[in-house]
Scaffold this motif. Structure first.
Motif, short mmCIF file in Angstrom:
data_model
loop_
_atom_site.label_atom_id
_atom_site.label_comp_id
_atom_site.label_asym_id
_atom_site.label_seq_id
_atom_site.Cartn_x
_atom_site.Cartn_y
_atom_site.Cartn_z
N LEU A 107 0.74 -1.53 0.29
CA LEU A 107 0.60 -0.14 0.02
C LEU A 107 0.85 1.25 0.10
O LEU A 107 0.69 2.39 -0.37
N GLU A 108 1.68 1.36 0.50
CA GLU A 108 2.55 2.36 1.01
C GLU A 108 3.03 2.36 -0.53
O GLU A 108 3.76 3.67 -1.23
N SER A 109 3.78 1.55 -1.29
CA SER A 109 4.20 1.64 -2.42
C SER A 109 3.12 2.23 -3.45
O SER A 109 4.01 2.96 -4.01
N LYS A 110 2.60 1.92 -3.05
CA LYS A 110 1.18 2.32 -4.08
C LYS A 110 0.72 3.53 -3.84
O LYS A 110 0.80 4.75 -4.60
N GLN A 116 3.19 10.79 -7.03
CA GLN A 116 4.24 10.92 -7.70
C GLN A 116 3.61 11.05 -8.89
O GLN A 116 4.13 12.11 -9.78
N HIS A 117 2.42 10.45 -9.39
CA HIS A 117 1.81 10.29 -10.60
C HIS A 117 0.56 10.45 -10.80
O HIS A 117 0.05 9.37 -10.54
N PRO A 118 0.46 10.94 -10.36
CA PRO A 118 -1.44 11.62 -10.06
C PRO A 118 -1.91 10.99 -11.44
O PRO A 118 -0.99 10.96 -12.39
N PRO A 119 -2.66 10.43 -10.77
CA PRO A 119 -3.93 9.96 -12.73
C PRO A 119 -4.26 11.15 -12.73
O PRO A 119 -4.86 12.33 -12.88
N PRO A 120 -4.81 10.63 -14.27
CA PRO A 120 -4.97 11.89 -15.62
C PRO A 120 -6.82 12.82 -14.97
O PRO A 120 -7.15 12.57 -14.57
#
Length: 120
Positions: A107-110, A116-120
């Motif tokens: 979960l932390e890695s997700k 770092q890369h927010p969804p569009p």
């Protein structure tokens, strides 16, 4: 010659008397030696018996001590079973914690990946 014949039996009788006296003395000495050995053996037996009597007392004391320990250890059987059950529960708990730890790491890695890369 009549005078010499009576002397010969006296010498023979004296020699035989000396022989029997010597034999008697020798037999008495042998018997006394055997008697001394038997007396020594008797004293040794008494001494050993006294020493082993002490060992018997120690052995009896140890037997009583072992019986008491058995009784006490019987009282601990219930506690040992409880400890075994707790140990089993701890092992199972450790397995659950390990699974949860991996899940939290995932979960932390997700979360880091999403931050770092927010969804569009």
């Amino acid at each position: 010659m009549a005078d010499k014949e009576p002397e010969a039996p006296d010498e023979l009788a004296d020699s035989l008397n000396d022989l029997f006296t010597s034999l008697t003395s020798m037999v008495e000495s042998e018997l006394q030696g055997t008697n001394n050995i038997l007396e020594l053996l008797e004293k040794m037996n008494v001494r050993v018996a006294e020493e082993y009597k002490g060992f018997g007392d120690v052995a009896s004391g140890l037997r009583v001590f072992v019986e008491r320990l058995k009784n006490k250890s019987g009282n601990f059987d219930e506690y040992v079973q409880q400890i075994d059950a707790i140990e089993q529960q701890v092992t199972e708990f450790e397995a659950v914690v390990s699974v949860l730890d991996r899940y939290v790491s995932l979960l932390e890695s997700k979360v880091q990946s999403l931050s770092q890369h927010p969804p569009p």
